[in-house]
Structures are given as structure tokens and as C-alpha cells.
Design a protein around this motif. Structure first.
Motif, short mmCIF file in Angstrom:
data_model
loop_
_atom_site.label_atom_id
_atom_site.label_comp_id
_atom_site.label_asym_id
_atom_site.label_seq_id
_atom_site.Cartn_x
_atom_site.Cartn_y
_atom_site.Cartn_z
N ALA A 129 -1.12 7.80 -16.56
CA ALA A 129 -1.26 9.09 -17.21
C ALA A 129 -2.31 9.06 -18.32
N GLY A 130 -2.54 7.88 -18.88
CA GLY A 130 -3.52 7.78 -19.96
C GLY A 130 -4.93 8.10 -19.53
N GLU A 131 -5.22 7.99 -18.22
CA GLU A 131 -6.57 8.29 -17.75
C GLU A 131 -6.90 9.77 -17.87
N VAL A 132 -5.88 10.62 -17.89
CA VAL A 132 -6.11 12.06 -18.02
C VAL A 132 -6.74 12.38 -19.37
N THR A 133 -6.31 11.69 -20.40
CA THR A 133 -6.83 11.95 -21.75
C THR A 133 -7.96 11.00 -22.14
N THR A 161 -13.46 19.29 -19.21
CA THR A 161 -13.27 18.95 -17.81
C THR A 161 -12.61 17.58 -17.69
N ILE A 162 -11.85 17.41 -16.63
CA ILE A 162 -11.23 16.12 -16.29
C ILE A 162 -11.64 15.81 -14.86
N ASP A 163 -12.15 14.63 -14.65
CA ASP A 163 -12.63 14.29 -13.31
C ASP A 163 -12.67 12.77 -13.16
N PHE A 164 -11.78 12.22 -12.33
CA PHE A 164 -11.84 10.79 -12.02
C PHE A 164 -11.12 10.53 -10.71
N GLU A 165 -11.44 9.41 -10.11
CA GLU A 165 -10.77 8.95 -8.90
C GLU A 165 -10.50 7.47 -9.08
N THR A 166 -9.26 7.08 -8.87
CA THR A 166 -8.88 5.70 -9.16
C THR A 166 -7.98 5.16 -8.07
N ASP A 167 -7.92 3.82 -7.98
CA ASP A 167 -7.02 3.18 -7.02
C ASP A 167 -5.59 3.58 -7.34
N ILE A 168 -4.81 3.76 -6.29
CA ILE A 168 -3.43 4.19 -6.51
C ILE A 168 -2.63 3.14 -7.26
N SER A 221 -6.95 3.00 -1.08
CA SER A 221 -6.47 4.36 -1.20
C SER A 221 -6.54 4.80 -2.66
N THR A 222 -6.83 6.07 -2.87
CA THR A 222 -7.10 6.56 -4.22
C THR A 222 -6.34 7.85 -4.51
N ILE A 223 -6.33 8.20 -5.77
CA ILE A 223 -5.88 9.51 -6.23
C ILE A 223 -7.05 10.17 -6.93
N ALA A 224 -7.43 11.35 -6.44
CA ALA A 224 -8.50 12.11 -7.07
C ALA A 224 -7.88 13.10 -8.05
N VAL A 225 -8.36 13.08 -9.27
CA VAL A 225 -7.83 13.92 -10.34
C VAL A 225 -8.99 14.68 -10.98
N ILE A 245 0.84 -1.20 0.00
CA ILE A 245 0.00 0.00 0.00
C ILE A 245 0.87 1.24 0.00
N ALA A 246 1.78 1.30 0.98
CA ALA A 246 2.64 2.47 1.10
C ALA A 246 3.56 2.61 -0.10
N SER A 247 4.09 1.49 -0.58
CA SER A 247 5.00 1.54 -1.71
C SER A 247 4.31 2.05 -2.96
N THR A 248 3.06 1.62 -3.18
CA THR A 248 2.33 2.06 -4.36
C THR A 248 2.02 3.54 -4.30
N ILE A 249 1.68 4.03 -3.10
CA ILE A 249 1.43 5.46 -2.96
C ILE A 249 2.67 6.24 -3.35
N GLN A 250 3.83 5.80 -2.89
CA GLN A 250 5.05 6.54 -3.17
C GLN A 250 5.40 6.49 -4.65
N ASN A 251 5.18 5.33 -5.28
CA ASN A 251 5.60 5.17 -6.66
C ASN A 251 4.64 5.79 -7.66
N THR A 252 3.34 5.84 -7.33
CA THR A 252 2.37 6.36 -8.30
C THR A 252 1.72 7.66 -7.85
N GLY A 253 1.67 7.92 -6.56
CA GLY A 253 0.99 9.13 -6.08
C GLY A 253 1.67 10.40 -6.51
#
Length: 536
Positions: A380-384, A368-375, A329-333, A34-42
Motif C-alpha cells: 500500500a505504501g507504493e500508492v503514496t 497522478t498515481i501510476d505504477f506497475e509492480t510484481d505481485i 505477473s503484475t498489478i497495474a495501479v 504464483i497463484a497464492s501471491t496473486i490471491q493474497n496481494t492482488g
């Protein structure tokens, strides 16, 4: 009366387990994915935002940035359509103007994310955890692992968890813009046009409480296992010197009778026996805590098996608590990309000396860009991705007025985005386009130029910032030759936050070059801009 909890201690003694074998096969470390993924992708998506509401009056051109954001009463002709279309009309002769795109950007870090990242890198807690974990695994394989090694791993994990907590729920907001403009000025009528592209986006790591609890439980279990290892280590030495079967029978008899038998009492006089019982009691207390995590009855039965001496049971077979591999845990974009194409017209009112009016007609293309995904799944492809975007094309307009009191003093008033709109994002959040009203004054002295603006409306911004209602003040000091030095300050009347700025301008009859930087005292907002303009 002897506590029944001693039975577990005696079972541990009876197996004569080799030191550390009680920890064989115990895999408690994988929750730290969990923590490692946050650091690597967050940290990958720190240029996106959350909680989208409205567009505020932000300046990205270097002249107004250096002057604290002021420009409604005084702006160069190639930026007039941005601030107040009435400023297209000048007192001089007609000029055709053209400017290459200005480039401007701002970084907003209201909650100290950048400082948290600095602290994270300074502590280097992930490396410390990885190092201690690898060392513990090596010693385990060598048969030299001791309880303190486990506690060191747990301590390093706790420090890493604390540093990750400091990164959570602290948004970083980035905005940027560029523009191309052209037009023709005049003392009675003028026109201008611009194309502007700007972005207001950011990201926020949301460290889920369930994930937080998983890591906390993993750390707690590590410490519990270290305590068990201590008890096993301390009692095995005595186990070789005692007739355990007789001792266990005496204790069971005492438990059944409710009294301490005289024969059992005699064992207290043996060297180290008092320590044995005290350690057993401690193990019994520990066993109470372990009920949440281990199937103790099954484990006790396995420990009593004579084969346990050569084939000790693996604790991971008796764990009740099983960390989930599914991260929550998620990242809101969220954010907005906006293209603005504008044509402006201004005219002096013949019946009102010193008054000019102007209007911008503009077409908005808003994505507009709006999504929340698992970390663990963010990319980056989700932005487009079209599934995370909504697109709108709308017409809007700005209306401005300028009044010259005399040759040195003038004022300006502008209302931008006179047509209100609500834009829904892919997650049904709302971006609100609302009219923005701003008033400004300008005084041209012999040795300085003083400008000031104030918002007449309070605006909910795009991103994580609080409400905004800006007051700006700037001064421009002519330098020898064709240069100018600029200073400014902007204050948010809602929360009192201030932003100082400085800039430099260079101009000839045909060329204008402007640069600016802005930096808050707390380093929670930074800005920079560059622009080159041409007139003929």
C-alpha cells in the motif's frame, strides 16, 4: 521388432524399486507460489486503476445522482457551481447558503470482476488445493501415497488456476468525491464557491503468460509422475517373478537382430507377461513426453545402479524444467486525486429577458498515481510513494448559460474545463483535461419536476471504462410535507449501457437532506451519495 523404448521400462523393473520411492524428493509444488501471491496481494489494491486518459462528467451529489445525473438546467443553489454557475441567480430573494460536504462514491465493474471474486470464494479452490497437497505429503511420508493422490492434487491445482484466470485482466474502478460549498444568491447577481476533492482510481491483476505456463507445466508434470507411479506399481509385482537379467538379454538380442526371438516369444505365455509388455510400451510412450522435462539417460543410468534398490534416485536431480522463483505477473495501479477550489459569479442580462450567465474560476491540484509492480512486491505504501506520483497545479474555468422560457421551463448550457491540459504520469501515460459541453432542460409541473441532460462531447474517461457520452433523464415527485421522491436513468450513448437510480429529499426553509443510490441491472456499476445543506 521390439521398440527401443522398452529399455527404460526394463531398467525400472531391474531396480525393484519400492512402491512410490520413484517420487522421493520430487518438489514440483512451489510454482504455485504464483497463484497464492496473486490471491493474497492482488485483492489488496482493488481501489486503483489502469489506462488513464481523461476526466468525464460524473455526478456525485445525491440529487443529481437520483435524477440520472441531470442538473445543468436545474440544480440546488449549493451545487450550482458544480453543474452550471448561471444557476446561482434565482428569481427569489437573496439567500446565504452553506452546505456540509456531500459524500458520494461509485464502483464500476464492467468486466465482471466482482462476480469472478464471488465464484472464486464459492469454489474455494485454494483451500481444496492446500488440503489435497497436505494430504498427499502426509501419505508420502507414511509410504502410502498412490498415483491417484497425485492426480487429485493436479486436478485441484487446475481448478485453482482456472479461478485465478477468471480474476486476471478484469479491472475494478472506484471513484469518490466530497464537497463543501457556500455563497449568496440573488435575482440579478449572485456568487458561490466550492471546494471539491475527488478520486478516480482502481487496480488490475495481469496474470503473466510465463507464470501461467509454469503452473500449467507443474500440473502436467504431476500427472506424468502419476503415470510413472502407475507403471512402476504395475510392473514391480511381475519383477519379483521373472528372471529379469535373462529377459533383458533376450530383448536386447531381439533389438539388435531386429527380430522377435523364439525364446523371447515364449515369455508371452507366462501369466501377466502380455500386460508387462503393454505397460512397458506405455511407459516408453510416456518417456517421449518426459524428454522435455527429465534427463532420461542420466536417470536410466541411476536406476540401473545396484544401490538404487536401497537409495532410489531423487527425480528433482534430473529435471530439465526448473520453475523460476521470480514472478512476472503484475498489478497495474493508476489513478488521479484531484482537488478543485472554485469561485463562481453569475448575473442576469438586462437586455436579454430570462438569460443569465455565470463563470467559475478554479484552481486544480492534480496528483497522478501510476505504477506497475510484481505481485509479490506490491504494498500500500507504493500508492503514496513520490516516485509513483506526479503533481500539477493549474488554473481553469467553467462557463454556463441559463435561459428561462417561462415560469415552468428553462434550459441550460455549460462548458467545463475550457482550458485543455495534458498531464503526464510517472510512467509517461497521459491524463487529458478537455472541455466538456453539456446541455440540459427542466420542466416544473404542478405535480412533478422533469429534468434531462445530454453530453455534447464524447469523453475518454479515467480508468478502464469505454468512452462516455451520457444522456440523463429524471423526475422528481413532491411528497406530503417537505419531501420529494426522485427517479432517474442515465444512458451512455457510446455503448448503450444504462444506470437506473432512485433518491429521497427532505427540505425545510433552512435544512436540506438528500440521499441517493444507483445500481445497474448487471451490477457492474453501483453508486451512493448523501448531502446536507443549510440556507439562511
Amino acid at each position: 521388432m521390439i521398440p527401443r523404448k522398452l529399455k527404460l521400462s526394463l531398467s525400472l523393473l531391474n531396480t525393484r524399486l519400492k512402491k512410490n520411492k520413484v517420487l522421493s524428493g520430487f518438489k514440483i509444488f512451489y510454482p504455485f507460489k504464483i497463484a497464492s501471491t496473486i490471491q493474497n496481494t492482488g485483492l489488496l489494491l482493488l481501489v486503483f486503476s489502469s489506462n488513464v486518459f481523461a476526466v468525464s462528467f460524473l455526478s456525485f451529489d445525491p440529487r443529481s445522482m437520483a435524477l440520472g445525473g441531470a442538473g445543468v438546467a436545474s440544480s440546488p443553489i449549493y451545487n450550482a457551481t458544480l453543474f452550471n454557475p448561471a444557476l446561482l441567480v434565482t428569481s427569489g430573494k437573496s439567500n446565504v447558503f452553506f452546505s456540509v460536504p456531500y459524500l458520494g462514491a461509485r464502483i464500476l465493474d464492467r468486466d465482471g470482476f466482482i462476480n469472478a471474486v464471488d465464484e472464486y470464494q464459492k469454489n474455494n479452490a485454494q483451500l481444496a488445493f492446500d488440503t489435497q497437497l497436505q494430504l498427499a505429503k502426509t501419505r508420502f511420508n507414511q509410504g502410502t501415497l498412490v498415483s491417484n493422490d497425485i492426480r487429485v492434487v493436479a486436478g485441484a491445482a487446475a481448478q485453482w488456476q482456472n479461478d485465478l484466470n477468471n480474476l486476471s485482466n478484469k479491472p475494478l474502478r472506484v471513484s469518490a468525491s466530497y464537497q463543501l460549498s457556500a455563497g449568496k444568491t440573488g435575482h440579478a447577481t449572485a456568487w458561490g464557491a466550492h471546494y471539491r476533492r475527488y478520486y478516480v482510481v482502481g487496480a488490475q491483476i495481469n496474470f503473466n503468460q510465463d507464470d501461467q505456463q509454469q503452473i500449467s507445466k507443474a500440473i502436467r508434470i504431476l500427472n506424468i509422475m502419476a503415470d510413472i507411479a502407475d507403471n512402476v506399481e504395475d510392473t514391480i509385482a511381475l519383477a519379483n517373478e521373472l528372471d529379469l537379467s535373462t529377459l533383458e538379454a533376450l530383448i536386447n538380442t531381439s533389438i539388435d537382430s531386429g527380430e522377435l526371438t523364439s525364446k523371447l516369444e515364449d515369455y508371452f505365455y507366462l501369466p501377466g507377461m502380455q500386460q508387462l509388455i503393454e505397460e512397458a510400451i506405455d511407459t516408453g510412450r510416456l518417456a517421449t513426453d518426459l524428454k522435455e522435462y527429465l534427463r532420461l539417460n542420466d536417470l536410466e543410468a541411476a536406476l540401473k545402479d545396484p544401490d538404487a534398490i536401497n537409495n532410489p534416485p531423487q527425480l528433482n536431480q534430473y529435471i530439465r524444467y526448473k520453475p523460476s522463483n521470480k514472478l512476472q505477473s503484475t498489478i497495474a495501479v493508476q489513478g488521479a486525486f484531484i482537488s478543485e477550489s472554485s469561485i463562481g459569479f453569475a448575473t442576469a442580462l438586462a437586455n436579454f429577458q430570462g438569460v443569465t450567465v455565470g463563470i467559475n474560476l478554479k484552481q486544480l491540484q492534480l496528483t497522478t498515481i501510476d505504477f506497475e509492480t510484481d505481485i509479490a512486491d506490491v504494498s500500500a505504501g507504493e500508492v503514496t510513494s513520490k516516485g509513483n506520483q506526479t503533481e500539477y497545479n493549474k488554473f481553469n474555468a467553467d462557463i454556463g448559460v441559463s435561459y428561462h422560457f417561462n415560469s415552468t421551463t428553462k434550459m441550460g448550457l455549460v462548458v467545463k474545463n475550457v482550458l485543455p491540459y495534458d498531464f503526464l504520469t510517472a510512467l509517461d501515460n497521459t491524463i487529458k483535461y478537455r472541455p466538456l459541453a453539456r446541455f440540459g432542460v427542466s420542466y416544473q409541473g404542478t405535480f412533478f419536476h422533469l429534468v434531462g441532460d445530454v453530453d455534447l462531447t464524447s469523453n475518454d474517461p479515467i480508468g478502464f471504462d469505454p468512452n462516455k457520452q451520457y444522456a440523463s433523464l429524471g423526475i422528481e415527485l413532491p411528497m406530503t410535507g417537505y419531501g420529494a421522491l426522485r427517479f432517474g436513468v442515465r444512458k451512455n450513448l457510446v455503448n448503450g449501457a444504462t444506470l437506473p437510480s432512485i433518491g429521497l429529499g427532505f427540505s425545510t426553509n433552512q435544512l436540506n437532506v438528500d440521499i441517493a443510490v444507483a445500481k445497474s441491472e448487471k451490477n457492474d456499476e453501483l453508486g451512493a451519495a448523501l448531502q446536507i445543506g443549510l440556507t439562511f
